[in-house]
Design an enzyme around this catalytic site. Structure first.
Site, PDB file in Angstrom:
ATOM      1  N   GLY A 277       0.847  -1.194   0.000  1.00 11.75           N
ATOM      2  CA  GLY A 277       0.000   0.000   0.000  1.00 11.75           C
ATOM      3  C   GLY A 277       0.874   1.233   0.000  1.00 11.75           C
ATOM      4  N   TYR A 318       1.464   8.772  14.977  1.00 17.19           N
ATOM      5  CA  TYR A 318       2.609   7.845  15.016  1.00 17.19           C
ATOM      6  C   TYR A 318       3.943   8.568  15.219  1.00 17.19           C
ATOM      7  CZ  TYR A 318      -0.910   5.424  12.150  1.00 17.19           C
ATOM      8  OH  TYR A 318      -2.081   4.917  11.629  1.00 17.19           O
ATOM      9  N   CYS A 346      -7.561  22.985  17.575  1.00 16.60           N
ATOM     10  CA  CYS A 346      -7.401  23.380  18.979  1.00 16.60           C
ATOM     11  C   CYS A 346      -6.882  22.267  19.866  1.00 16.60           C
ATOM     12  CB  CYS A 346      -8.734  23.883  19.498  1.00 16.60           C
ATOM     13  SG  CYS A 346      -9.344  25.204  18.456  1.00 16.60           S
TER      14      CYS A 346
HETATM   15  N1  LLP Z   1      -2.115  -5.957   3.958  1.00 14.80           N
HETATM   16  C1  LLP Z   1      -2.685  -5.896   5.180  1.00 14.80           C
HETATM   17  C2  LLP Z   1      -3.447  -7.043   5.657  1.00 14.80           C
HETATM   18  C3  LLP Z   1      -2.553  -4.724   5.953  1.00 14.80           C
HETATM   19  O1  LLP Z   1      -3.123  -4.672   7.156  1.00 14.80           O
HETATM   20  C4  LLP Z   1      -1.813  -3.630   5.453  1.00 14.80           C
HETATM   21  C5  LLP Z   1      -1.670  -2.395   6.224  1.00 14.80           C
HETATM   22  C6  LLP Z   1      -1.236  -3.748   4.181  1.00 14.80           C
HETATM   23  C7  LLP Z   1      -1.405  -4.923   3.468  1.00 14.80           C
HETATM   24  C8  LLP Z   1      -0.461  -2.645   3.544  1.00 14.80           C
HETATM   25  O2  LLP Z   1       0.701  -2.317   4.254  1.00 14.80           O
HETATM   26  P1  LLP Z   1       1.699  -1.245   3.605  1.00 14.80           P
HETATM   27  O3  LLP Z   1       2.304  -1.878   2.376  1.00 14.80           O
HETATM   28  O4  LLP Z   1       0.940  -0.025   3.287  1.00 14.80           O
HETATM   29  O5  LLP Z   1       2.696  -1.015   4.676  1.00 14.80           O
HETATM   30  N2  LLP Z   1      -1.964   4.129   8.927  1.00 14.80           N
HETATM   31  C9  LLP Z   1      -0.633   3.615   9.137  1.00 14.80           C
HETATM   32  C10 LLP Z   1      -0.389   2.330   8.370  1.00 14.80           C
HETATM   33  C11 LLP Z   1      -1.382   1.230   8.684  1.00 14.80           C
HETATM   34  C12 LLP Z   1      -1.146  -0.039   7.926  1.00 14.80           C
HETATM   35  C13 LLP Z   1      -2.252  -1.007   8.142  1.00 14.80           C
HETATM   36  N3  LLP Z   1      -2.195  -2.205   7.368  1.00 14.80           N
HETATM   37  C14 LLP Z   1       0.371   4.704   8.770  1.00 14.80           C
HETATM   38  O6  LLP Z   1      -0.037   5.799   8.386  1.00 14.80           O
HETATM   39  O7  LLP Z   1       1.579   4.499   8.909  1.00 14.80           O
END
Ligand code: LLP
Length: 421
Positions: A277, A318, A346
């Site tokens: 992602g 984070y 705020c």
């Molecule tokens: N697959 C599953 C089952 C997941 O839970 C996630 C991310 C991904 C793939 C994709 O991971 P990536 O390639 O994006 O690292 N909001 C947080 C990140 C949360 C990720 C949740 N799961 C941030 O802003 O760092």
């Protein structure tokens, strides 16, 4: 290749000057680069060459349907985690045969939606979920293809809020219990086992946790096959990290990551799925904001900007670092001073950066937050009744608004007064 560069002293997104977009849509706004999204998909695709594979973009990172369509047209599948995401993927024209459904809390309605509309597989995360899925599939006269997400108890060495592969996390079933769960699955008429799923966390900057997890999956593949199960697909999750701070050591590349996959599971003859992602979308986007005030505090100076934690929550949530650069390139050698960059919301948590060395930026001038294409717009809210900000997609010398700013009336009119009031 960076598609957000200064040209003649002005920040550009591909061939479009950022101030030109700002004049058209106002600040703050998100701006994505089609060339960068394309490149990230292509790099992953190349990294998995020689292996039968499908890149299922984890659309939670950025789910604008224009982004989904761009990636879908390149050949990407989608990893969805809700009925809403499933609907978005379909709206973007992605074939259901390329959609995988992840998540620990799939509801009956979501199962019905995906079974009726079509799905590549459900990544099942618990026995109760598997039992309900079997029941729903039988009611609909369907068979649900599944993998079981195993929790390999591996330390992903990332921020605690985004690590998912330790036994204390809510995700997947303990890998030691896998044989038992697969045996139960095999006895269910509404379930068809197609493989194994694993995902250990996000923003991983070390490949070793991936290697450890994938070795465990490879071993499990042998065990489950010996038990008579068909393991033809391995979903290896997402999580590869991106560089957030310019100049710091770059994390491993998709090429390095592909090599780990080849070494650990390449010999098993399985179709490989990955769910990136952040790496697809993160560095394909910036958040552009204007300075409202330069405020001098007691021994501390603040840059108060028109973007806030409701638009980009990652620093507040984070302690995430985002590079912040002026839209008009500073003169070479211009003096830098430490300053706190904050939004108008705020609460003190509405702080993007503390004591960041920045050149002087006058009121009314613009800054850009880099690496904001993933987990930016999707995590935004209307806190403080601030409208969700527009999203713009650039391709070469063109740009288009792919989500407009709502009007205040649209926002307020979603509320209704009870009859008795
Ligand atoms: N697959 C599953 C089952 C997941 O839970 C996630 C991310 C991904 C793939 C994709 O991971 P990536 O390639 O994006 O690292 N909001 C947080 C990140 C949360 C990720 C949740 N799961 C941030 O802003 O760092």
């Amino acid at each position: 290749m960076d598609h957000f560069l200064y040209r003649d002293g002005v920040l550009h997104a591909e061939d479009v000057a950022v101030p030109e977009i700002a004049s058209a849509v106002g600040t703050p706004f998100y701006c994505y680069s089609a060339a960068t999204l394309t490149r990230h998909y292509t790099v992953f695709d190349a990294a998995l060459r020689g292996m039968d594979h499908l890149i299922c973009y984890a659309m939670k990172a950025n789910s604008n349907i224009a982004v989904l369509k761009l990636l879908g047209d390149l050949g990407a599948g989608m990893d969805v985690v809700s009925g809403g995401e499933y609907r978005r993927a379909i709206a973007a024209g992605v074939s259901p045969s390329k959609i995988v459904f992840s998540g620990v809390g799939k509801t009956r309605e979501e199962m019905e939606l995906a079974l009726t509309g079509g799905i590549r597989q459900f990544n099942v995360e618990s026995e109760p979920e598997m039992r309900l899925l079997n029941e729903v599939a039988l009611e609909l006269g369907k068979v649900a293809p599944i993998t079981v997400r195993v929790n390999p108890d591996v330390d992903a060495k990332t921020h605690a809020k985004i690590a998912t592969g330790k036994s204390e996390n809510k995700f997947g079933i303990p890998i030691a219990k896998a044989r038992e769960v697969y045996a139960e699955a095999a006895a269910m008429d509404g379930i068809e086992v197609v493989g194994i799923d694993v995902h250990i966390g996000s923003q991983l900057v070390d490949l070793e946790p991936f290697r450890l997890a994938y070795e465990k999956v490879a071993e499990l593949t042998g065990v489950l096959r010996a038990d008579g199960h068909t393991i033809k697909r391995l979903d290896l999750g997402g999580g590869l990290g991106i560089p957030y701070a310019h100049g710091n050591q770059a994390p491993p590349t998709p090429e390095d990551y592909g090599q780990i996959i080849r070494e650990t599971v390449g010999h098993l003859g399985c179709e490989i799925e990955i769910e990136p992602g952040r790496l697809m979308a993160g560095n394909a986007g910036i958040l552009v904001s204007s300075v409202i005030y330069n405020k001098e505090g007691d021994g501390r100076n603040f840059l108060i900007v028109d973007a806030a934690m409701n638009d980009l929550i990652r620093p507040a949530m984070y302690e995430a670092h985002h590079d912040i650069i002026p839209v008009i390139e500073p003169a070479a050698g211009a003096e830098k001073r430490p300053i706190d960059i904050v939004g108008p919301v705020c609460e003190s948590g509405d702080t993007f950066a503390k004591q960041r060395d920045m050149t002087a930026i006058a009121d009314g001038e613009m800054i850009a937050f880099r690496s904001a294409g993933a987990y930016g717009a999707v995590m935004s809210s209307e806190y403080n009744t601030r409208p969700m900000i527009p999203e713009v997609l650039v391709k070469d010398d063109q740009f288009a608004v792919i989500r407009r700013r709502p009007t205040f009336d649209e926002m307020i009119n979603r509320d209704t007064l009870p009859e008795w009031m």
